[in-house]
Write a protein that holds these residues in place. Structure first.
Motif, mmCIF file in Angstrom:
data_model
loop_
_atom_site.group_PDB
_atom_site.id
_atom_site.type_symbol
_atom_site.label_atom_id
_atom_site.label_comp_id
_atom_site.label_asym_id
_atom_site.label_seq_id
_atom_site.Cartn_x
_atom_site.Cartn_y
_atom_site.Cartn_z
ATOM 1 N N ARG A 8 -19.652 -43.554 41.349
ATOM 2 C CA ARG A 8 -18.552 -44.206 42.072
ATOM 3 C C ARG A 8 -17.356 -44.467 41.167
ATOM 4 N N TRP A 9 -17.615 -44.777 39.916
ATOM 5 C CA TRP A 9 -16.514 -45.022 38.980
ATOM 6 C C TRP A 9 -15.679 -43.760 38.817
ATOM 7 N N LEU A 10 -16.351 -42.602 38.816
ATOM 8 C CA LEU A 10 -15.627 -41.338 38.693
ATOM 9 C C LEU A 10 -14.810 -41.061 39.946
ATOM 10 N N LEU A 13 -11.611 -42.947 40.053
ATOM 11 C CA LEU A 13 -10.546 -42.425 39.196
ATOM 12 C C LEU A 13 -9.759 -41.292 39.855
ATOM 13 N N LEU A 14 -10.292 -40.709 40.916
ATOM 14 C CA LEU A 14 -9.624 -39.573 41.549
ATOM 15 C C LEU A 14 -8.234 -39.896 42.097
ATOM 16 N N PRO A 15 -8.029 -40.985 42.846
ATOM 17 C CA PRO A 15 -6.666 -41.259 43.338
ATOM 18 C C PRO A 15 -5.635 -41.465 42.226
ATOM 19 N N PRO A 16 -5.915 -42.282 41.193
ATOM 20 C CA PRO A 16 -4.905 -42.398 40.136
ATOM 21 C C PRO A 16 -4.702 -41.088 39.372
ATOM 22 N N ALA A 17 -5.772 -40.318 39.200
ATOM 23 C CA ALA A 17 -5.635 -39.024 38.516
ATOM 24 C C ALA A 17 -4.777 -38.077 39.355
ATOM 25 N N ALA A 18 -4.975 -38.082 40.664
ATOM 26 C CA ALA A 18 -4.163 -37.227 41.547
ATOM 27 C C ALA A 18 -2.704 -37.658 41.517
ATOM 28 N N TRP A 93 -19.446 -30.467 38.580
ATOM 29 C CA TRP A 93 -20.760 -30.674 37.975
ATOM 30 C C TRP A 93 -20.996 -32.170 37.729
ATOM 31 N N ALA A 94 -19.980 -32.846 37.201
ATOM 32 C CA ALA A 94 -20.101 -34.282 36.926
ATOM 33 C C ALA A 94 -20.283 -35.086 38.210
ATOM 34 N N LEU A 95 -19.757 -34.578 39.314
ATOM 35 C CA LEU A 95 -19.888 -35.272 40.606
ATOM 36 C C LEU A 95 -21.176 -34.916 41.342
#
Length: 139
Positions: A8-10, A13-18, A93-95
């Motif tokens: 979930r932590w990963l 991070l998707l919205p701020p990374a996007a 892979w990490a997801l």
């Protein structure tokens, strides 16, 4: 979906990374790092030593990529463009997306020894004055 439960932590991070990627894309689309009035700083390592570092040409490569010029992007920093191309696979892979065909690649990428050999070898090779090594130099 159980594989994503611990990640979930990963996912968070998707919205701020996007958002950061979108802002970076906009900047690279509107400002040319090749121009004299470029807001991008020059490479400090190149300025001090006269040699290319591992990241030399990366800003110009991303600028070319933002304009759809894959060939120029690859010519600026081939290793970075290869790593950028496989990044979605590593993130997948990490997801939790784990196709067997990717296992050898991910296993190799997760070994510190791989990076401890690849990065210095690339750094040295792109500064050698002979073909084919000159193809690794930016631009």
């Amino acid at each position: 979906m159980p594989a994503l439960h611990g990640k979930r932590w990963l996912l968070a991070l998707l919205p701020p990374a996007a958002l950061a990627a979108g802002a970076g894309f906009w900047v690279l689309r509107h400002y040319d790092p090749n121009s004299a009035s470029s807001p991008f700083p020059p490479c400090s390592f190149l300025a001090v030593t006269g040699y290319y570092c591992i990241g030399c040409g990366l800003t110009r490569a991303l600028h070319a990529l933002a304009h759809g010029d894959v060939v120029t992007a690859f010519s600026m920093n081939p290793l970075a463009m290869l790593m950028l191309a496989i990044a979605p696979l590593v993130i997948g892979w990490a997801l939790g997306w784990r196709p067997r065909a990717l296992q050898p690649l991910i296993t190799l990428l997760m070994k510190p020894a791989f990076w401890l050999i690849l990065l210095p070898a690339y750094w040295i090779a792109r500064n050698l004055p002979w073909v084919p090594f000159t193809w690794l130099a930016p631009g």
